[in-house]
Motif scaffolding. Structure first.
Motif, PDB file in Angstrom:
ATOM      1  N   GLU A 246      -4.018  -3.869  -0.737  1.00 58.65           N
ATOM      2  CA  GLU A 246      -3.612  -4.028  -2.280  1.00 58.65           C
ATOM      3  C   GLU A 246      -2.139  -3.634  -2.473  1.00 58.65           C
ATOM      4  OE1 GLU A 246      -6.550  -1.766  -4.236  1.00 58.65           O
ATOM      5  OE2 GLU A 246      -8.115  -3.154  -3.761  1.00 58.65           O
ATOM      6  N   GLU A 247      -1.760  -2.605  -1.904  1.00 62.93           N
ATOM      7  CA  GLU A 247      -0.334  -1.817  -2.499  1.00 62.93           C
ATOM      8  C   GLU A 247       0.572  -1.742  -0.962  1.00 62.93           C
ATOM      9  OE1 GLU A 247      -0.933   1.690  -4.507  1.00 62.93           O
ATOM     10  OE2 GLU A 247      -2.549   0.916  -5.904  1.00 62.93           O
ATOM     11  N   LEU A 248       1.532  -2.177  -1.132  1.00 63.94           N
ATOM     12  CA  LEU A 248       2.670  -2.230  -0.068  1.00 63.94           C
ATOM     13  C   LEU A 248       3.867  -1.898  -0.748  1.00 63.94           C
ATOM     14  CD1 LEU A 248       3.806  -2.675   2.757  1.00 63.94           C
ATOM     15  CD2 LEU A 248       4.340  -5.090   1.917  1.00 63.94           C
ATOM     16  N   VAL A 249       4.479  -0.644  -0.256  1.00 60.61           N
ATOM     17  CA  VAL A 249       5.649  -0.081  -0.665  1.00 60.61           C
ATOM     18  C   VAL A 249       6.804   0.035   0.465  1.00 60.61           C
ATOM     19  CG1 VAL A 249       6.717   2.086  -1.834  1.00 60.61           C
ATOM     20  CG2 VAL A 249       4.512   1.370  -2.615  1.00 60.61           C
ATOM     21  N   ILE A 250       7.701  -0.696   0.493  1.00 58.96           N
ATOM     22  CA  ILE A 250       8.760  -0.757   1.626  1.00 58.96           C
ATOM     23  C   ILE A 250      10.272  -0.361   0.864  1.00 58.96           C
ATOM     24  CG2 ILE A 250       7.458  -1.994   3.258  1.00 58.96           C
ATOM     25  CD1 ILE A 250       8.476  -4.440   2.387  1.00 58.96           C
TER      26      ILE A 250
ATOM     27  N   MET B  76      -7.127  -2.616  10.967  1.00 58.44           N
ATOM     28  CA  MET B  76      -7.369  -1.778  10.146  1.00 58.44           C
ATOM     29  C   MET B  76      -8.054  -2.354   8.930  1.00 58.44           C
ATOM     30  SD  MET B  76      -6.031   0.957  11.582  1.00 58.44           S
ATOM     31  CE  MET B  76      -5.989   1.972  10.384  1.00 58.44           C
ATOM     32  N   ASN B  77      -9.198  -2.593   8.724  1.00 57.67           N
ATOM     33  CA  ASN B  77     -10.133  -3.306   7.913  1.00 57.67           C
ATOM     34  C   ASN B  77     -10.328  -2.493   6.613  1.00 57.67           C
ATOM     35  OD1 ASN B  77     -10.294  -5.488   9.717  1.00 57.67           O
ATOM     36  ND2 ASN B  77     -12.165  -4.521  10.430  1.00 57.67           N
ATOM     37  N   LYS B  78      -9.970  -1.080   6.654  1.00 58.39           N
ATOM     38  CA  LYS B  78     -10.052  -0.462   5.394  1.00 58.39           C
ATOM     39  C   LYS B  78      -8.885   0.078   4.636  1.00 58.39           C
ATOM     40  CE  LYS B  78     -14.748   1.722   6.652  1.00 58.39           C
ATOM     41  NZ  LYS B  78     -15.514   2.927   7.322  1.00 58.39           N
ATOM     42  N   LEU B  79      -7.846  -0.521   5.457  1.00 60.09           N
ATOM     43  CA  LEU B  79      -6.574   0.069   4.827  1.00 60.09           C
ATOM     44  C   LEU B  79      -6.246  -0.456   3.458  1.00 60.09           C
ATOM     45  CD1 LEU B  79      -4.069   1.764   5.472  1.00 60.09           C
ATOM     46  CD2 LEU B  79      -2.924   0.002   6.605  1.00 60.09           C
ATOM     47  N   LYS B  80      -5.707   0.162   2.423  1.00 58.63           N
ATOM     48  CA  LYS B  80      -5.502  -0.311   1.034  1.00 58.63           C
ATOM     49  C   LYS B  80      -4.134  -0.011   0.779  1.00 58.63           C
ATOM     50  CE  LYS B  80     -10.199   0.335  -0.602  1.00 58.63           C
ATOM     51  NZ  LYS B  80     -11.116   0.949  -1.874  1.00 58.63           N
ATOM     52  N   ARG B  81      -3.473   0.872   1.028  1.00 55.13           N
ATOM     53  CA  ARG B  81      -2.098   1.114   0.651  1.00 55.13           C
ATOM     54  C   ARG B  81      -1.501   1.472   1.903  1.00 55.13           C
ATOM     55  NH1 ARG B  81       0.697   2.990  -4.069  1.00 55.13           N
ATOM     56  NH2 ARG B  81       2.646   4.211  -3.477  1.00 55.13           N
TER      57      ARG B  81
ATOM     58  N   SER C 156       8.505   5.217  14.954  1.00 54.13           N
ATOM     59  CA  SER C 156       7.599   3.934  14.952  1.00 54.13           C
ATOM     60  C   SER C 156       6.041   4.302  14.241  1.00 54.13           C
ATOM     61  CB  SER C 156       7.187   3.571  16.319  1.00 54.13           C
ATOM     62  OG  SER C 156       6.510   4.699  17.226  1.00 54.13           O
ATOM     63  N   VAL C 157       5.401   3.557  13.925  1.00 54.96           N
ATOM     64  CA  VAL C 157       4.093   3.736  13.180  1.00 54.96           C
ATOM     65  C   VAL C 157       3.139   4.235  14.297  1.00 54.96           C
ATOM     66  CG1 VAL C 157       2.262   2.615  11.902  1.00 54.96           C
ATOM     67  CG2 VAL C 157       4.645   2.024  11.529  1.00 54.96           C
ATOM     68  N   PRO C 158       2.745   5.549  13.742  1.00 57.63           N
ATOM     69  CA  PRO C 158       1.565   6.099  14.916  1.00 57.63           C
ATOM     70  C   PRO C 158       0.318   5.311  14.900  1.00 57.63           C
ATOM     71  CG  PRO C 158       1.857   7.376  12.885  1.00 57.63           C
ATOM     72  CD  PRO C 158       3.019   6.207  12.705  1.00 57.63           C
ATOM     73  N   PRO C 159      -0.254   5.176  15.979  1.00 57.53           N
ATOM     74  CA  PRO C 159      -1.964   4.683  15.981  1.00 57.53           C
ATOM     75  C   PRO C 159      -2.513   5.468  14.825  1.00 57.53           C
ATOM     76  CG  PRO C 159      -1.299   5.979  18.217  1.00 57.53           C
ATOM     77  CD  PRO C 159      -0.155   6.007  17.244  1.00 57.53           C
ATOM     78  N   LEU C 160      -3.521   4.779  14.065  1.00 59.59           N
ATOM     79  CA  LEU C 160      -4.284   5.309  12.870  1.00 59.59           C
ATOM     80  C   LEU C 160      -5.545   5.412  13.188  1.00 59.59           C
ATOM     81  CD1 LEU C 160      -2.296   3.829   9.952  1.00 59.59           C
ATOM     82  CD2 LEU C 160      -1.956   6.146  10.921  1.00 59.59           C
ATOM     83  N   PRO C 161      -6.323   6.210  12.722  1.00 63.55           N
ATOM     84  CA  PRO C 161      -7.780   6.296  12.827  1.00 63.55           C
ATOM     85  C   PRO C 161      -8.308   4.969  12.034  1.00 63.55           C
ATOM     86  CG  PRO C 161      -6.888   8.453  12.032  1.00 63.55           C
ATOM     87  CD  PRO C 161      -6.108   7.779  12.058  1.00 63.55           C
ATOM     88  N   LYS C 162      -9.331   4.643  12.447  1.00 64.94           N
ATOM     89  CA  LYS C 162      -9.966   3.167  11.866  1.00 64.94           C
ATOM     90  C   LYS C 162     -10.296   3.358  10.502  1.00 64.94           C
ATOM     91  CE  LYS C 162     -11.584   0.580  15.826  1.00 64.94           C
ATOM     92  NZ  LYS C 162     -12.702  -0.093  16.674  1.00 64.94           N
ATOM     93  N   ASP C 163     -10.758   4.595  10.164  1.00 59.48           N
ATOM     94  CA  ASP C 163     -11.288   4.400   8.698  1.00 59.48           C
ATOM     95  C   ASP C 163     -10.020   4.946   7.835  1.00 59.48           C
ATOM     96  OD1 ASP C 163     -10.687   7.062   9.509  1.00 59.48           O
ATOM     97  OD2 ASP C 163     -12.692   7.954   8.908  1.00 59.48           O
ATOM     98  N   THR C 164      -8.842   4.497   8.055  1.00 54.01           N
ATOM     99  CA  THR C 164      -7.811   5.040   7.065  1.00 54.01           C
ATOM    100  C   THR C 164      -7.621   3.945   6.110  1.00 54.01           C
ATOM    101  OG1 THR C 164      -6.405   5.875   9.099  1.00 54.01           O
ATOM    102  CG2 THR C 164      -5.263   5.165   7.160  1.00 54.01           C
ATOM    103  N   THR C 165      -7.704   4.685   4.870  1.00 50.97           N
ATOM    104  CA  THR C 165      -7.462   3.774   3.586  1.00 50.97           C
ATOM    105  C   THR C 165      -6.013   3.767   3.133  1.00 50.97           C
ATOM    106  OG1 THR C 165      -8.453   5.634   2.409  1.00 50.97           O
ATOM    107  CG2 THR C 165      -9.857   4.053   3.067  1.00 50.97           C
ATOM    108  N   HIS C 166      -5.294   4.879   3.166  1.00 53.75           N
ATOM    109  CA  HIS C 166      -3.964   5.029   2.562  1.00 53.75           C
ATOM    110  C   HIS C 166      -3.319   5.874   3.663  1.00 53.75           C
ATOM    111  CE1 HIS C 166      -6.679   4.699  -0.761  1.00 53.75           C
ATOM    112  NE2 HIS C 166      -5.508   4.494  -1.597  1.00 53.75           N
ATOM    113  N   PHE C 167      -1.876   5.045   3.995  1.00 55.20           N
ATOM    114  CA  PHE C 167      -1.124   5.729   5.117  1.00 55.20           C
ATOM    115  C   PHE C 167       0.287   5.631   4.282  1.00 55.20           C
ATOM    116  CE2 PHE C 167       2.150   4.137   8.207  1.00 55.20           C
ATOM    117  CZ  PHE C 167       2.065   5.425   9.180  1.00 55.20           C
ATOM    118  N   TYR C 168       0.747   6.995   4.422  1.00 55.64           N
ATOM    119  CA  TYR C 168       2.203   7.277   3.910  1.00 55.64           C
ATOM    120  C   TYR C 168       2.981   7.747   5.266  1.00 55.64           C
ATOM    121  CZ  TYR C 168      -0.619   7.456  -0.335  1.00 55.64           C
ATOM    122  OH  TYR C 168      -1.370   7.069  -1.449  1.00 55.64           O
TER     123      TYR C 168
ATOM    124  N   MET D 235      -3.147  -8.603  -3.058  1.00 57.99           N
ATOM    125  CA  MET D 235      -2.360  -7.679  -3.381  1.00 57.99           C
ATOM    126  C   MET D 235      -2.189  -7.528  -4.910  1.00 57.99           C
ATOM    127  SD  MET D 235      -0.832  -6.854  -0.571  1.00 57.99           S
ATOM    128  CE  MET D 235       0.595  -5.737  -1.068  1.00 57.99           C
ATOM    129  N   SER D 236      -1.969  -5.797  -5.226  1.00 56.92           N
ATOM    130  CA  SER D 236      -1.994  -5.708  -6.805  1.00 56.92           C
ATOM    131  C   SER D 236      -0.527  -5.006  -7.034  1.00 56.92           C
ATOM    132  CB  SER D 236      -2.802  -4.878  -7.183  1.00 56.92           C
ATOM    133  OG  SER D 236      -2.906  -3.601  -6.455  1.00 56.92           O
TER     134      SER D 236
END
Length: 332
Positions: A204-208, A176-181, A147-159, A223-224
């Motif tokens: 902006e970017e979603l890779v699934i 997650m207001n700063k998440l970009k990818r 499952s997706v782990p809980p992320l810090p609020k300032d996360t911008t890129h999650f892999y 989205m870009s």
């Protein structure tokens, strides 16, 4: 003549007496009853010796002290007092030694417990201890996550590539207001909540790619890049006019799915469209161009991949007149 000789002899004797070393010290001659030149020299020397010794502060009966034989007195030299700044520093050092050293936690988490190194995961450890956090990027690749782990609020890129995640819930990326990818390549995702990504204003970017997704979820207009290749997306897997309002969309990759049409309308910003190895059999003349305006030129769209589809591109030549390049695919 005899008088002159005596006078000269008397002056000579007087001069000799005056020049003597002991005459320099004043002698009270009035203490003698008979003052004349025929005095007893031995007594005179003794009296003069008494006067000399007395003037030196010593009498005949006092013991003689040899200079340099007495031990020097013991002095307790005063120690210089410490300055006020030194006293303050010493007091602070003593206080630091007395106080126990305890680590302080820095709240960094989002939506979770907010402890050091991010919120706790289901595995009982903070996210940034389980994963790798570098600035605003969180790397959770190949950790066998389900499952997706809980992320810090300032996360911008999650892999979170090469894991075992099966589902994306609406709450996984909430607030997650700063998440970009987001990159979830090569998991086991079969379903995504319809609004799982709509609450992300900076996404902006979603890779699934390389999952088992049959339905592409709704996405924000920011989205870009969208990469949903190597999934199970079918004819009903893309919402109608899903990309119309994405005015910043540059790359749309949906290769190796089961799509049987080109998802129009496509924004003018699009540069690359990859739809190879799907089930597309036909294309309309206005798929890319505007048949009512022959002056319309679509300069941005330079890369169209339709190879591996059962479509004959030569049947719709009017569909490419506004493009800088002809799509790649079968022409027979």
């Amino acid at each position: 003549m005899r008088m002159l000789v005596r006078l000269a002899l008397g002056l000579f004797v007087l001069k000799a007496v005056v020049a003597g070393p002991r005459f320099s010290r004043q002698v009270d001659l009035d203490s003698y009853d008979n003052a004349n030149y025929d005095v007893d020299l031995d007594n005179l020397n003794l009296e003069n010796q008494d006067i000399y010794d007395y003037e030196d502060g010593l009498t005949i009966d006092d013991p003689q002290i040899e200079i340099g034989t007495l031990a020097p007195p013991d002095y307790n030299y005063p120690v210089p007092e410490a300055s006020l700044e030194q006293e303050v520093e010493e007091e602070e050092e003593e206080e630091e030694e007395e106080l126990p050293q305890t680590p302080q936690l820095i709240p960094q988490g989002s939506g979770g417990s907010g402890v050091l190194m991010g919120p706790d995961t289901q595995k009982g450890m903070p996210t940034c201890l389980l994963c790798t956090c570098l600035g605003g990027s969180v790397y959770c690749d190949d950790l066998k996550l389900d499952s997706v782990p809980p992320l810090p609020k300032d996360t911008t890129h999650f892999y979170a590539r090469y894991n075992r995640i099966t589902k994306i819930n609406k709450s996984d990326f909430a607030f997650m207001n700063k998440l970009k990818r987001i990159d979830l390549t090569a998991n086991e995702i079969t379903s995504i909540d319809e609004r799982a990504f709509l609450g992300l204003p900076e996404l902006e970017e979603l890779v699934i790619r390389e999952n088992h997704i049959s339905q592409l979820p709704a996405l924000p207009e920011t989205m870009s890049l969208i990469d949903g290749s190597h999934n199970n997306i079918g004819s009903k897997g893309v919402h109608k006019e899903a990309f119309k309002d994405m005015t910043s969309l540059l790359y749309l990759y949906l290769t190796d799915n089961h799509i049987d049409y080109i998802p129009v309308p496509l924004p003018d910003s699009l540069r690359s469209l990859h739809l190879q190895r799907n089930n597309i059999q036909m294309m309309h003349g206005d798929t890319f161009c505007n048949l009512k305006d022959f002056n319309y030129i679509r300069n941005a769209l330079e890369d169209i991949r339709l190879d591996g589809n059962p479509i004959n591109l030569s049947r719709t030549p009017q569909a490419y007149v506004c493009l800088p390049r002809i799509p790649i695919g079968d022409l027979i």
